[in-house]
Design an enzyme around this catalytic site. Sequence first.
Site, PDB file in Angstrom:
ATOM      1  CG  ASP A 191      16.564  -6.590  -4.216  1.00  0.00           C
ATOM      2  OD1 ASP A 191      15.681  -7.307  -4.431  1.00  0.00           O
ATOM      3  OD2 ASP A 191      17.402  -6.907  -3.250  1.00  0.00           O
ATOM      4  CB  ILE A 192      15.086  -4.065   0.499  1.00  0.00           C
ATOM      5  CG1 ILE A 192      13.801  -2.986   0.064  1.00  0.00           C
ATOM      6  CG2 ILE A 192      15.514  -3.716   1.772  1.00  0.00           C
ATOM      7  CD1 ILE A 192      12.554  -3.238   0.852  1.00  0.00           C
ATOM      8  CG  ASN A 199      12.106  -9.759   6.835  1.00  0.00           C
ATOM      9  OD1 ASN A 199      11.110  -9.098   7.151  1.00  0.00           O
ATOM     10  ND2 ASN A 199      11.885 -10.420   5.668  1.00  0.00           N
ATOM     11  CG  HIS A 204       8.554 -12.214   8.916  1.00  0.00           C
ATOM     12  ND1 HIS A 204       9.157 -11.953   7.403  1.00  0.00           N
ATOM     13  CD2 HIS A 204       9.200 -13.287   9.450  1.00  0.00           C
ATOM     14  CE1 HIS A 204      10.021 -13.157   7.358  1.00  0.00           C
ATOM     15  NE2 HIS A 204      10.155 -13.790   8.335  1.00  0.00           N
ATOM     16  CG  ASP A 208       5.065  -7.784   6.153  1.00  0.00           C
ATOM     17  OD1 ASP A 208       5.932  -8.137   5.195  1.00  0.00           O
ATOM     18  OD2 ASP A 208       4.308  -8.484   6.709  1.00  0.00           O
ATOM     19  CD  GLU A 234      14.048  -9.249  -1.050  1.00  0.00           C
ATOM     20  OE1 GLU A 234      13.177  -9.976  -1.334  1.00  0.00           O
ATOM     21  OE2 GLU A 234      15.323  -9.691  -0.873  1.00  0.00           O
ATOM     22  NE  ARG A 254      12.086  13.361  -7.133  1.00  0.00           N
ATOM     23  CZ  ARG A 254      11.874  13.444  -8.519  1.00  0.00           C
ATOM     24  NH1 ARG A 254      12.944  14.168  -9.264  1.00  0.00           N
ATOM     25  NH2 ARG A 254      10.921  12.811  -9.199  1.00  0.00           N
TER      26      ARG A 254
END
Lengths: 315, 171
Positions: A191-192, A199, A204, A208, A234, A254
């Site tokens: 998850d980011i 954002n 946005h 993206d 995300e 990695r």
Amino acid sequence: MFENTALALDVLQALLERQKVTYALLEDDLSLREFGPNFQTFLNNPKVHFGQSAAEVFDALIGSEQVLQDIWNGIISEYRLEYVNFSPPNFPARYISLYIWPRQRASDRHFLLLVEDVTPAALLEQRAIQARNELYLLRAQLDQDNARLQRQAFYDALTELPNRRYLDDALRRYIEFSGRYLTPLSLMMMDIDDFKVLNDAFGHPAGDEGLRLLARVISESMRATDFAARYGGEEFCVFLPMLDAARARVFADRIQQTLEQRLAPFPWRFTISVGIAALTPGAASAVELIKLADDALYRAKREGKNRICVSETEK
Amino acid sequence: MPSIAQKKICLLGEFAVGKTSLARRFVEGRFDDRYLSTIGVKISRRVIERSSGNLNLLVWDLSGSDEFNDQIQANYLRGSSGALIVCDLTRRETLAGFQRYADRIRAVGLDIPLVFIGNKMDLVEERAISDAELQSVAETFQSPCLLSSAKTGENTETAFLRLAEMMEARG
């Protein structure tokens, strides 16, 4: 030879009168030596005359001198051009076929040119071919549309990775395979971190681009047998067959490192948190595996983000 | 009146790739959206100006559907000085026509210049054949390959003139 020559001549006479066929005798240089009584009317050209080149009358014969030589030399037995469009501009379609044979009488050699009006057959064939081709094109278009719809149904348009629907089906199959052959399977959920902040701060389009970038990094890091999908928002999910949790962690490391390098040219940054779970006798279903990976991911978030956590059951 | 050199060129390719549209664009300078299958052959002509003098190009627009046997197909090709082989950039399977028609020309014993055309370049969204794929086939035959659109006219003239140039170079 025909058994009944008189009858054959009558048939020819009828064909000539009905403008179905006409003929001419050609010299080696394609000039008209003589022609049938209906030749000019057949062609709608009263100016055609002896000595004129047949190539001036029929475009299709331009440059055919070599062909006549080839006929004499036996390289080709006859010369046939079927369905030559002979329609003058702005006139209804007319098609002819041209046939050339060698003809030798004593020392006199020349060529017989037979011209046949094949318009009805050509139009019939044209309609059949048209229908067949249109059907083919229609089916090809339908196949393309189906493929596009299928892609839309199973792939995420932004990242071009498989979507949640595809993932649910694929995970079931991966688990079945691992269960049957008793091979490891790890599931990685990532998850980011603070995606909303990215954002809000950069808009946005930046968000993206960040999602696309992460998807590319994942895709490029994967082996051919791995499977990645956009799980939602995300969040991304990767199945790693034949890898236990420890090796999956190396893989996740990695991805984190590559991501950091790939973000270097951008004015914005983000990190990712990763949760890893592996298939065990205690977590043998898709639902259980996802839950364990998800729990590990949330632990990574709780512990400060930008880190990799392996499910407690693996420790 | 000085005589004008005449050269026969053939337009070849699978059905519905746009051969007739390319010929019409080149000869009449117009485009018609309707698709009408060509049966047999339609011959049209256009005189082009060359530094060496005017050249009357006889454009043989051949049917892309194999309604006749090999012998008759071969007869259509005899006497050609050059050929344009066309594929439809939106239909992947038409790329195979490059090889098929080049082989057919060779089978008749013709050693003539070829120009490959990827037609319908205006349909960008539907494109199914890449530049690299086109170039790869063209390189196999050491012939140029151009992208064109009979609809917009882009590169249509160029393709015919390029072929004329190559024919001239051969003499």
